[in-house]
Design a protein around this motif. Structure first.
Motif, PDB file in Angstrom:
ATOM      1  N   ALA A   1       0.842  -1.201   0.000  1.00 47.32           N
ATOM      2  CA  ALA A   1       0.000   0.000   0.000  1.00 47.32           C
ATOM      3  C   ALA A   1       0.875   1.248   0.000  1.00 47.32           C
ATOM      4  O   ALA A   1       1.947   1.278   0.604  1.00 47.32           O
ATOM      5  CB  ALA A   1      -0.913  -0.011   1.221  1.00 47.32           C
ATOM      6  N   GLY A   2       0.414   2.275  -0.714  1.00 48.21           N
ATOM      7  CA  GLY A   2       1.181   3.510  -0.783  1.00 48.21           C
ATOM      8  C   GLY A   2       0.420   4.587  -1.535  1.00 48.21           C
ATOM      9  O   GLY A   2      -0.778   4.454  -1.845  1.00 48.21           O
ATOM     10  N   MET A   3       1.106   5.645  -1.907  1.00 51.77           N
ATOM     11  CA  MET A   3       0.468   6.764  -2.590  1.00 51.77           C
ATOM     12  C   MET A   3      -0.015   6.395  -4.000  1.00 51.77           C
ATOM     13  O   MET A   3      -0.860   7.085  -4.567  1.00 51.77           O
ATOM     14  CB  MET A   3       1.446   7.932  -2.693  1.00 51.77           C
ATOM     15  N   TRP A   4       0.500   5.287  -4.534  1.00 49.27           N
ATOM     16  CA  TRP A   4       0.065   4.879  -5.864  1.00 49.27           C
ATOM     17  C   TRP A   4      -1.434   4.590  -5.887  1.00 49.27           C
ATOM     18  O   TRP A   4      -2.092   4.720  -6.946  1.00 49.27           O
ATOM     19  CB  TRP A   4       0.859   3.661  -6.341  1.00 49.27           C
ATOM     20  N   MET A   5      -2.005   4.195  -4.733  1.00 48.45           N
ATOM     21  CA  MET A   5      -3.443   3.923  -4.673  1.00 48.45           C
ATOM     22  C   MET A   5      -4.244   5.201  -4.894  1.00 48.45           C
ATOM     23  O   MET A   5      -5.310   5.184  -5.522  1.00 48.45           O
ATOM     24  CB  MET A   5      -3.806   3.293  -3.327  1.00 48.45           C
ATOM     25  N   VAL A   6      -3.748   6.316  -4.381  1.00 49.82           N
ATOM     26  CA  VAL A   6      -4.412   7.604  -4.609  1.00 49.82           C
ATOM     27  C   VAL A   6      -4.358   7.968  -6.087  1.00 49.82           C
ATOM     28  O   VAL A   6      -5.316   8.524  -6.647  1.00 49.82           O
ATOM     29  CB  VAL A   6      -3.759   8.702  -3.746  1.00 49.82           C
ATOM     30  N   VAL A   7      -3.232   7.635  -6.729  1.00 47.84           N
ATOM     31  CA  VAL A   7      -3.099   7.882  -8.166  1.00 47.84           C
ATOM     32  C   VAL A   7      -4.155   7.090  -8.936  1.00 47.84           C
ATOM     33  O   VAL A   7      -4.796   7.613  -9.854  1.00 47.84           O
ATOM     34  CB  VAL A   7      -1.686   7.520  -8.653  1.00 47.84           C
ATOM     35  N   VAL A   8      -4.354   5.832  -8.551  1.00 48.48           N
ATOM     36  CA  VAL A   8      -5.377   5.002  -9.193  1.00 48.48           C
ATOM     37  C   VAL A   8      -6.753   5.632  -9.035  1.00 48.48           C
ATOM     38  O   VAL A   8      -7.540   5.723  -9.986  1.00 48.48           O
ATOM     39  CB  VAL A   8      -5.362   3.579  -8.613  1.00 48.48           C
ATOM     40  N   ARG A   9      -7.054   6.090  -7.828  1.00 49.84           N
ATOM     41  CA  ARG A   9      -8.351   6.722  -7.579  1.00 49.84           C
ATOM     42  C   ARG A   9      -8.526   7.973  -8.431  1.00 49.84           C
ATOM     43  O   ARG A   9      -9.591   8.206  -9.024  1.00 49.84           O
ATOM     44  CB  ARG A   9      -8.467   7.080  -6.094  1.00 49.84           C
TER      45      ARG A   9
END
Length: 609
Positions: free
Chosen positions: A380-388
């Motif tokens: 988990a990391g900031m990449w999930m925010v990018v996906v959103r």
């Protein structure tokens, strides 16, 4: 584990590639059929055979028998009578099959059999002549001009209300053609299913879902250590969740079919609210606010979830159903957008299959964990925010696409530029003073390309351009010396004008090319941009007398020309030698690519040497 993941990837990807291969197969290959430019097309009356079936209190019953490989446009039908005492009532045509066209966008078409009931307000039972106007095309590229058929009606007494006097709609029962069309529309390609599967996987990687997967796996599996048992329970959970989504898809598809949203999706009263909805969904993905179910519903579902015990088949199934109902904030907005899209198709089966596939995609990470491959999943990391945020941008793009159908094209092009510029600013394109990681530098590079596109879109909009894929596209070509170059067409609207231009070519010792075109002809528009505006084609036609017959608004003189030269419709290209005689064996019927057209011109030149 790696072999298992590879096998799953192959299972889902091979059909998609197969589908793409079959669609892109050459027209003269085993998969693609014959070359459309050399085939014999049917006359209009054979391609679209019209019969009057009966006349009763409901109106005039008409039936079209549409030949295989041909279709009729829904929005090109019109009806009128020659008797002022007989008025056409409000007509409701059956739902057609949606066809996506790169030149004209979404159109609605009829295939095979079409039954139409034309309601008539004729209280005195007088005889009249019913004029039916319609237009169709061949799948291989030939478009017929607007056709007119006259149906003699002896007399009919009807209580049909006139559309101008009432808001009531005269409806007819579901017809054979409508049923066959709806059945045809439920054929979903592997490519479409792959898109839904990938989008489901993308949703599972959002920050509201992905970090909860280990906890979810613990609840569903309930300490099961045997891998086969764990995989089975995970599959039960995933399938239960996907089936619940499928039920939503079926219900929303039926709802959209009842309302006829598909046929109304050209109306600004539908397109503008839908664009607003997708914009709201996008803002929710950007974290402006959260979309949640009412608390009294979520509390009831939470209680049901607490009572379900993991580790059992029934418990995994109940958890799968409940988890699909209690959607997280990161999933609710795009899921609502997908439901809105399915409602516009009116396709219950297609909606169910699509959302079932979406649910399978969302369950992939849980399946990987159950199969013992959690180490293969990213941390988990900031990449999930990018996906959103990427999903939010996709929703904004859908909103803009819907809006572009009801606003001027140059304004829509400017808005596409604003969207690109907004993305560029959001990802920090102009932030040059902070140390950046490699992913951030890549994002900054992408942002620079977006800024270039935004500027091109704004310049194109200012110049009146409308194509977001080619914002600076012009209809003329610049040569290496910087001189603007384009084809010099001479218009002919009747036999006299055509004869004059052919005699002019003969006097100058030139070959003549006569292009039959129309602005409603999809293949004609495509050839205009991809063939006739190319510099090598312009050079190859420099010694030709170029004549164009525009059938956009067909007149009796145009029909006379068509009958004389046996031209069914555009695109059709005729070649005349230096003596003014047609080279009938070199006639082009249908669409051609630039390469094919240049090869064809070389044959014309050899023929006249």
């Amino acid at each position: 584990m790696k072999r298992l993941l590879t096998l799953l990837l192959v299972i889902f990807m091979v059909p998609a590639f197969a589908d793409s291969f079959l669609q892109s197969a050459p027209t003269d290959s085993v998969f693609g059929g014959s070359n459309a430019t050399q085939m014999d097309f049917l006359p209009s009356e054979q391609a679209f055979h019209l019969e009057k079936k009966k006349v009763d209190e409901q109106g005039v019953h008409l039936q079209y028998i549409i030949a295989d490989g041909y279709y009729l446009y829904k929005n090109r039908f019109s009806f009128k009578t020659d008797n002022p005492q007989v008025v056409i009532g409000e007509l409701k045509l059956p739902t057609g099959k949606i066809k996506q066209d790169e030149s004209f966008g979404e159109i609605e078409a009829y295939h095979a059999v079409l039954d139409i009931v034309v309601p008539v307000n004729n209280p005195k039972g007088q005889g009249f002549n019913l004029e039916v106007n319609y237009q169709g095309c061949a799948e291989k590229g030939l478009c017929y001009p607007m056709e007119t058929a006259n149906i003699n009606v002896d007399g009919i007494v009807s209580t049909a209300k006139v559309a101008a006097d009432t808001h009531d709609t005269v409806t007819s029962p579901p017809t054979t053609s409508e049923k066959s069309i709806n059945q045809d529309r439920t054929v979903i390609s592997w490519t479409t299913l792959l898109y839904y599967f990938g989008f489901g996987l993308l949703l599972s990687l959002t920050p509201c879902v992905f970090p909860m997967l280990p906890i979810l796996a613990g609840i569903v599996l309930r300490g099961q250590v045997r891998r086969v048992r764990a995989i089975f329970l995970a599959l039960v959970y995933i399938v239960s969740m996907a089936l619940t989504y499928a039920v939503f898809g079926v219900l929303v598809g039926l709802f959209g079919a009842e309302l006829g949203l598909q046929s109304r999706l050209q109306s600004p009263w539908v397109l503008i609210p839908f664009a607003i909805f997708f914009t709201i969904f996008a803002l929710a993905m950007f974290g402006v606010f959260e979309l949640r179910l009412p608390s009294f519903i979520t509390q009831a579902l939470d209680k049901a979830t607490d009572k379900a015990h993991g580790g059992s088949v029934l418990g995994a199934a109940v958890l799968g159903v409940c988890s699909s109902l209690v959607v997280s904030p990161c999933v609710s907005a795009p899921f609502a957008g997908i439901l809105l899209h399915i409602s516009t198709t009116g396709d219950a089966l297609g909606g169910g299959v699509s959302l079932f596939t979406l649910g399978l995609g969302m369950g992939v990470p849980l399946f990987v964990i159950a199969a013992g491959g959690s180490m293969l999943l990213p941390k988990a990391g900031m990449w999930m925010v990018v996906v959103r945020n990427v999903i939010g941008v996709m929703l904004l793009a859908v909103a803009l696409y819907l809006l572009s159908r009801v606003i001027p094209g140059y304004i829509a092009l400017a808005l596409w530029g604003c969207l690109a510029a907004g993305i560029a600013v959001f990802i920090g394109t102009f932030d040059f003073f902070q140390t950046k990681s490699k992913p951030q530098k890549c994002a900054q590079l992408i942002g620079l390309f977006l800024i270039v596109y935004a500027i091109a879109a704004w310049v194109g909009s200012f110049q009146g351009k409308t194509d977001p894929l080619q914002p600076l596209h012009t209809d003329s070509v610049l040569t290496s010396s910087g001189v603007t170059q384009s084809l010099n067409w001479q218009a002919a609207n009747n036999q006299q004008e055509l004869n004059h231009l052919l005699e002019q070519a003969q006097a100058q010792g030139k070959l003549a090319m006569v292009d039959w075109t129309a602005d409603w002809c999809i293949a004609c528009v495509k050839m205009e941009h991809e063939v006739f505006q190319q510099v090598d084609v312009i050079n190859a036609l420099s010694d030709y007398q170029l004549i164009r017959i525009d059938l956009s608004n067909t007149t009796p003189l145009h029909r006379q020309l068509q009958n004389t030269y046996k031209v069914f419709g555009p695109p059709t290209i005729l070649f005349f030698d230096k003596e003014g005689k047609e080279l009938s064996s070199l006639r082009i019927v249908g669409e051609m690519s630039k390469k094919e057209f240049l090869r064809h011109l070389s044959q014309v030149s050899r023929y006249n040497q």
